[in-house]
Design an enzyme around this catalytic site. Structure first.
Site, PDB file in Angstrom:
ATOM      1  N   GLU A 216       1.004  -1.173   0.129  1.00 45.50           N
ATOM      2  CA  GLU A 216      -0.002   0.042   0.084  1.00 45.50           C
ATOM      3  C   GLU A 216       0.712   1.028  -0.023  1.00 45.50           C
ATOM      4  O   GLU A 216       2.000   1.409   0.642  1.00 45.50           O
ATOM      5  CB  GLU A 216      -0.802  -0.018   1.211  1.00 45.50           C
TER       6      GLU A 216
ATOM      7  N   LYS B 203     -10.568   1.488  -1.137  1.00 49.34           N
ATOM      8  CA  LYS B 203     -10.317   0.979   0.233  1.00 49.34           C
ATOM      9  C   LYS B 203     -11.702   1.497   1.157  1.00 49.34           C
ATOM     10  O   LYS B 203     -11.790   3.135   0.932  1.00 49.34           O
ATOM     11  CB  LYS B 203      -9.199   1.505   0.800  1.00 49.34           C
TER      12      LYS B 203
ATOM     13  N   CYS C 259      -5.106  -3.440   4.155  1.00 51.35           N
ATOM     14  CA  CYS C 259      -4.742  -2.998   5.323  1.00 51.35           C
ATOM     15  C   CYS C 259      -5.729  -2.804   6.522  1.00 51.35           C
ATOM     16  O   CYS C 259      -6.129  -3.756   6.968  1.00 51.35           O
ATOM     17  CB  CYS C 259      -3.929  -1.614   5.082  1.00 51.35           C
TER      18      CYS C 259
END
Length: 273
Positions: free
Chosen positions: A80, A178, A211
């Site tokens: 990321e 995300k 994440c």
């Protein structure tokens, strides 16, 4: 169990064995590197300067992709923020963004780089996947124009998303925005809805999230429950979920001048460590 304690995470790919194709096992490479950062991330730069920096990081990534493919990996998961860095403002991240289309458009940027405007980052990632016969999972930024008819449209007239892309044989096969942004990610907008993004491979169906998503029910738990996850690769801090999955960390490194790549053999049957 591997434990890592670094402040940044990487793109996450969840490997779901809904069905097994020609391959009973597959190799996954999880990659980390010392990202080349802008001199000042809070100061906007030109598109040309932004692309120059991103190409430097993709040059490093290219070596990892070639090494992984040479060692027999079928898929590589990269960090990321690994293409441009972190700690941006909304204005300063803009030169690093591209308009990433829905994968349903059936697009190979390596062959048609200008089909959706100026997309040099997607072109390079596409060519890396195509030229090395490997799935490439990368994290970059997506920009989507909006207008006054959208009550949630930001004042600058576009949305900015922390985005994962997946390329197979050069083709864009997955795009994920995300959903759970970490507090410092002020440069990006929250997605309106949680996305359950999957893509098919010869070694099964795969899903993807990023994440901080792993700490929330949506989409991480939903993906696991809905698609009967049997194995997945993630960059979190060495957590293990048993008995149905194994987590492999891929943590992005800051100032330490070294690079490494982890080649992982993951069975497409339920496993636990």
């Amino acid at each position: 169990m591997i434990r890592s304690y670094f402040p940044k995470c990487v793109a996450v790919v969840a490997l779901l064995a809904l069905s097994v194709g020609a391959l009973d096992t597959f190799s996954a490479a999880v990659y980390e590197h010392t990202v080349i950062l802008p001199n000042r991330t809070e100061t906007p730069v030109s598109k040309e300067e932004g692309l120059l920096l991103m190409n430097k990081n993709i040059d490093v990534l290219e070596k990892a992709v070639k090494l992984a493919a040479k060692q027999g990996a079928h898929i590589i998961v990269t960090p990321e923020d690994g293409i441009y860095g972190w700690v941006f403002t909304r204005e300063s991240i803009y030169p690093y963004l591209e308009d990433i289309p829905d994968p349903g458009v059936n697009w190979i940027p390596c062959r048609e780089p200008w089909r959706f405007g100026n997309t040099p980052v997607q072109q390079r990632l596409s060519c890396l996947a195509k030229d090395n016969s490997i799935y490439v999972v990368a994290n970059t930024g997506d920009m989507k124009p909006c207008n006054a008819s959208d009550p949630q449209c930001p004042p600058d007239g576009h949305y900015q998303y922390n985005t994962d892309v997946v390329f197979d044989s050069g083709k864009l096969v997955a795009r994920y925005h995300k959903y759970n942004l970490f507090a410092p990610e002020i440069q990006f907008d929250f997605s309106k809805d949680s996305e359950l993004v999957t893509f098919d491979t010869p070694f099964g169906k795969s899903g993807i999230f990023t994440c901080f998503d792993i700490f929330s029910h949506d989409p991480a738990v939903v993906v696991v429950d809905e698609f009967q996850l049997t194995a997945f690769s993630t960059p979190q801090h060495g957590t293990t979920r048993c008995p149905s999955s194994r987590l492999f960390p891929s943590i992005q490194h800051g100032p330490r001048p070294w690079e490494s790549i982890y080649l992982l053999q993951i069975p497409t049957t339920p496993a636990c460590t």
